[in-house]
Design a protein around this motif. Structure first.
Motif, PDB file in Angstrom:
ATOM      1  N   GLY A  77      75.960  -2.297  73.939  1.00 33.81           N
ATOM      2  CA  GLY A  77      75.258  -1.808  74.742  1.00 33.81           C
ATOM      3  C   GLY A  77      74.745  -2.786  75.867  1.00 33.81           C
ATOM      4  O   GLY A  77      75.122  -4.052  75.454  1.00 33.81           O
ATOM      5  N   ASN A  78      74.184  -2.592  76.785  1.00 33.00           N
ATOM      6  CA  ASN A  78      73.701  -3.355  77.981  1.00 33.00           C
ATOM      7  C   ASN A  78      72.934  -4.451  77.284  1.00 33.00           C
ATOM      8  O   ASN A  78      73.113  -5.581  77.823  1.00 33.00           O
ATOM      9  CB  ASN A  78      73.268  -2.477  79.030  1.00 33.00           C
ATOM     10  N   LEU A  79      71.937  -4.192  76.495  1.00 31.94           N
ATOM     11  CA  LEU A  79      71.037  -5.251  76.009  1.00 31.94           C
ATOM     12  C   LEU A  79      71.865  -6.296  75.447  1.00 31.94           C
ATOM     13  O   LEU A  79      71.488  -7.423  75.408  1.00 31.94           O
ATOM     14  CB  LEU A  79      69.823  -4.773  75.170  1.00 31.94           C
ATOM     15  N   ALA A  80      72.544  -5.930  74.402  1.00 30.54           N
ATOM     16  CA  ALA A  80      73.361  -6.605  73.644  1.00 30.54           C
ATOM     17  C   ALA A  80      74.517  -7.798  74.401  1.00 30.54           C
ATOM     18  O   ALA A  80      74.505  -8.872  74.441  1.00 30.54           O
ATOM     19  CB  ALA A  80      74.392  -6.021  72.445  1.00 30.54           C
ATOM     20  N   LEU A  81      74.836  -6.867  75.529  1.00 39.84           N
ATOM     21  CA  LEU A  81      75.847  -7.645  76.491  1.00 39.84           C
ATOM     22  C   LEU A  81      74.947  -8.712  77.167  1.00 39.84           C
ATOM     23  O   LEU A  81      75.571  -9.830  77.516  1.00 39.84           O
ATOM     24  CB  LEU A  81      76.330  -6.715  77.421  1.00 39.84           C
ATOM     25  N   ARG A  82      73.649  -8.397  77.596  1.00 37.80           N
ATOM     26  CA  ARG A  82      73.070  -9.336  78.201  1.00 37.80           C
ATOM     27  C   ARG A  82      72.634 -10.592  77.470  1.00 37.80           C
ATOM     28  O   ARG A  82      72.860 -11.826  77.760  1.00 37.80           O
ATOM     29  CB  ARG A  82      71.496  -8.708  78.492  1.00 37.80           C
ATOM     30  N   ALA A  83      72.366 -10.351  76.070  1.00 39.56           N
ATOM     31  CA  ALA A  83      72.131 -11.434  75.216  1.00 39.56           C
ATOM     32  C   ALA A  83      73.635 -12.300  74.844  1.00 39.56           C
ATOM     33  O   ALA A  83      73.628 -13.515  75.032  1.00 39.56           O
ATOM     34  CB  ALA A  83      71.681 -10.987  73.572  1.00 39.56           C
ATOM     35  N   LEU A  84      74.425 -11.512  74.654  1.00 33.70           N
ATOM     36  CA  LEU A  84      75.976 -12.406  74.788  1.00 33.70           C
ATOM     37  C   LEU A  84      76.099 -12.986  75.862  1.00 33.70           C
ATOM     38  O   LEU A  84      76.605 -14.281  75.895  1.00 33.70           O
ATOM     39  CB  LEU A  84      76.858 -11.077  74.562  1.00 33.70           C
TER      40      LEU A  84
END
Ligand code: ATP
Ligand code: MG
Length: 583
Positions: free
Chosen positions: A43-50
């Motif tokens: 999801g967008n939150l995980a992608l931001r962390a990645l």
């Protein structure tokens, strides 16, 4: 980003297959959603962390002279056949045919593709060194994908490859990457250890793993309680404390009946000999399992102290195999020895016998007689059987002497801890360059195989490892460096115009100061919003509500310890920046 406009859904309960805290939290916080076993949508939150982690990786590698490239995910079989890994990797490679019947696989790692890339252009020593990396999706058909992103089938890896003229230069690149990895994991604020490791079927000799320390880790590590030595149990040298130097009595071997005694524990009970002084004999097949025509059983026997266990990785290395050897079935053991596994021993065997160094000093010991319900006593190495080799084959145990400082005046001992392998550096030598004819002309004009190294970071695994190491009962506690957002604003009374306006001003001001800001502007009750804020775990939260604003204040909360201070609404940005800086 405003929650009311985002596709972010939290869950009260974790999915059934989530066993460890980080997997549960990632699912509950809506960071990942399962598509198939081991395959997830970020999801967008995980992608931001990645993306934040990727930026840190790029900064640290670029500043060390590495160059980013991007290789294909679909690989032709021919490249993998050049190194024989098309076969060696077995079912770990996902293979398929295209419409013309040509064989391909999905990239599980990229040594073959990058070596092909480099050999096409590198001509002379002047073209070296080169150090290339990519951040890309890998596919490995893992037998048991589990723990969410920890062991996925599809996952994101940063893989780098170095090419040098000789070993000294290659080891310099190795040290450069080792330092780069330290810088990366230090910036994430993770607790980790760098451990000696097995090179696996990537090949090569010098190798270290970067292991994030966590109970849920799949890797078993041996760390010295006194010096800085640390190794994966796969390779941790096993040194025995107090090796006895007993001499044999000279008594001849003698058989005795042991009806129904099938285990070392039972044998110990009846004979009164401690398990550590009994010898167990195990049987393995050295057939690679890769060649269907290779059907004739090629067994070996391994003898070790009764309370020790065989380390399959050490045995693989001692036997020079590509993969750990398989245990023989009871039926195969009978074919080889004439007895069932509980009554087997090394005396009279016609197959190679490997003995573990911890039993090399044993004298007058007991072994199975290779006749059902019979054992032999007064057996001695050399007189009664001749080992093919004595080697360190057992699994190290907590309490074993440290190989680094074990012989000093204050000897250290192993302590056992769990880790998650997030990074791995290998010195490969010329394994791939020789197999694939990747050569350069040296200063004398002689074609010479290029010296290689390869270096991986599990990008998606690292994100989840950070959560595994940093969370509490209420949710994630993101390390600032990879938090999807720096600040989480909770708008407590979104129906009040004045509150909406104040929140909007602070939201924009924080963004103008370069922060990533998430604003919960949903029409939900405060309790729901607080719970979600704790679950999502951004480092800093700001509560903005009608009651506070009447006094001109907002609440500033540190996620880590939930400490709260009231700050003037007009100072919100300044105070938020100061708090973030202190983290
Ligand atoms: P493991 O022992 O965990 O199977 P590996 O030693 O096979 O990993 P490498 O080939 O060294 O893995 O890959 C480099 C990095 O990629 C690893 O250090 C790890 O962080 C990550 N990685 C490997 N396999 C997976 C996987 N199935 N899911 C997520 N990350 C992985
Ligand atoms: Mg590895």
């Amino acid at each position: 980003m405003r929650w009311s406009k985002s596709h972010i859904y939290t869950l009260k309960d974790a999915p059934n297959d989530a066993e460890i805290p980080s997997h549960k939290l990632m699912a509950r916080a809506g960071l990942i959603r399962k598509v198939a076993p081991g395959i997830y949508t970020y999801g967008n939150l995980a992608l931001r962390a990645l993306r934040k982690l990727e930026t840190i990786i790029r900064q640290e590698l670029d500043s060390r002279g590495c160059q980013e490239v991007l290789m294909p995910m679909v690989h032709p079989a021919e490249l993998w056949q050049e190194t024989n890994r098309w076969k060696e990797m077995g079912d770990g490679l996902l293979k398929f045919k295209n419409r013309n019947g040509q064989d391909f696989c999905l990239g599980a790692t990229h040594e073959e593709v990058i070596t092909d890339y480099v050999r096409k252009d590198v001509k002379s020593y002047r073209d070296l060194p080169v150090n290339l990396y990519q951040i890309q999706t890998k596919y490995r058909d893992e037998i048991r994908p589990r723990f969410g992103l920890m062991r996925g089938r599809e996952f994101i890896m940063k893989d780098a490859y170095s090419f040098d003229v000789d070993e000294a230069a290659a080891l310099k690149n190795y040290d450069l990457m080792y330092d780069g990895y330290k810088a990366i994991f230090d910036r994430l604020g993770l607790q980790y250890r760098i451990v000696q490791a097995d090179a696996g079927n990537i090949g090569g000799s010098k190798t270290h793993e970067f292991q994030v320390l966590a109970e849920a880790g799949e890797d078993h590590l041996m760390v010295c309680d006194s010096c800085s030595f640390a190794a994966n149990i796969e390779v941790a040298p096993a040194l025995s404390a107090n090796q006895s130097q007993a001499t044999a009595s000279g008594a001849l071997k003698e058989s005795f009946a042991t009806p129904g005694l099938k285990t070392i524990a039972a044998l110990s009970k009846v004979t009164g000999v401690p398990e550590s002084k009994l010898v167990k004999t195990m049987f393995f097949s050295t057939n690679s399992g890769l060649d269907p025509k290779d059907t004739a059983l090629k067994p070996v026997a391994v003898c070790l102290a009764g309370n020790d266990e065989v380390n399959p990785i050490k045995l693989k290395n001692v036997l020079g195999l590509a993969n750990p050897p398989l245990l023989l079935t009871d039926e195969e053991v009978r074919q080889v020895t004439g007895a069932s596994p509980g009554s087997c021993g090394p005396v009279g065997l016609k197959i190679p016998i490997y003995i573990d160094s911890a039993m090399a000093g044993f004298v007058d010991f007991i072994v199975g007689a290779n006749t059902d319900d019979q054992h032999l006593k007064n057996v001695n190495i050399g007189r009664d059987f001749t080992p093919a080799k004595t080697a360190d084959i057992r699994l190290a145990k907590a309490g074993d002497l440290c190989p680094e400082c074990g012989s000093s005046s204050k000897p250290g001992h192993y302590r056992s801890v769990r880790g998650i392998e997030v990074g791995h550096v290998f010195y490969l030598g010329t394994k791939y360059s020789k197999a694939m004819g990747a050569t350069y002309l040296n200063t004398e004009g002689v074609p010479t195989p290029i010296e290689m190294g390869c270096y991986g970071i599990g990008v998606s695994r690292t994100i989840q490892s950070a959560i595994e190491q940093s969370h509490d009962n209420d949710g994630i506690i993101w390390p600032r460096a990879i938090a999807p957002f720096d600040v989480h604003i909770v708008v407590l009374d979104p129906d009040q115009e004045e509150v909406r306006q104040s929140a909007e001003i602070i939201y924009r001001d924080l963004q103008a100061h370069g922060l990533d800001v998430f604003m919960d502007d949903r029409a939900e009750r405060p309790g729901v919003k607080f719970k979600d804020a704790d679950l999502l775990g951004m480092p800093v939260r700001l509560n903005i509500g009608g009651r506070g604003l009447k006094e001109g204040v907002v609440e500033l909360i540190k996620r880590k310890d939930k400490s709260m201070t009231k700050v003037k609404a007009e100072d919100a940005t300044e105070q938020t920046l100061a708090l973030l800086k202190s983290l």
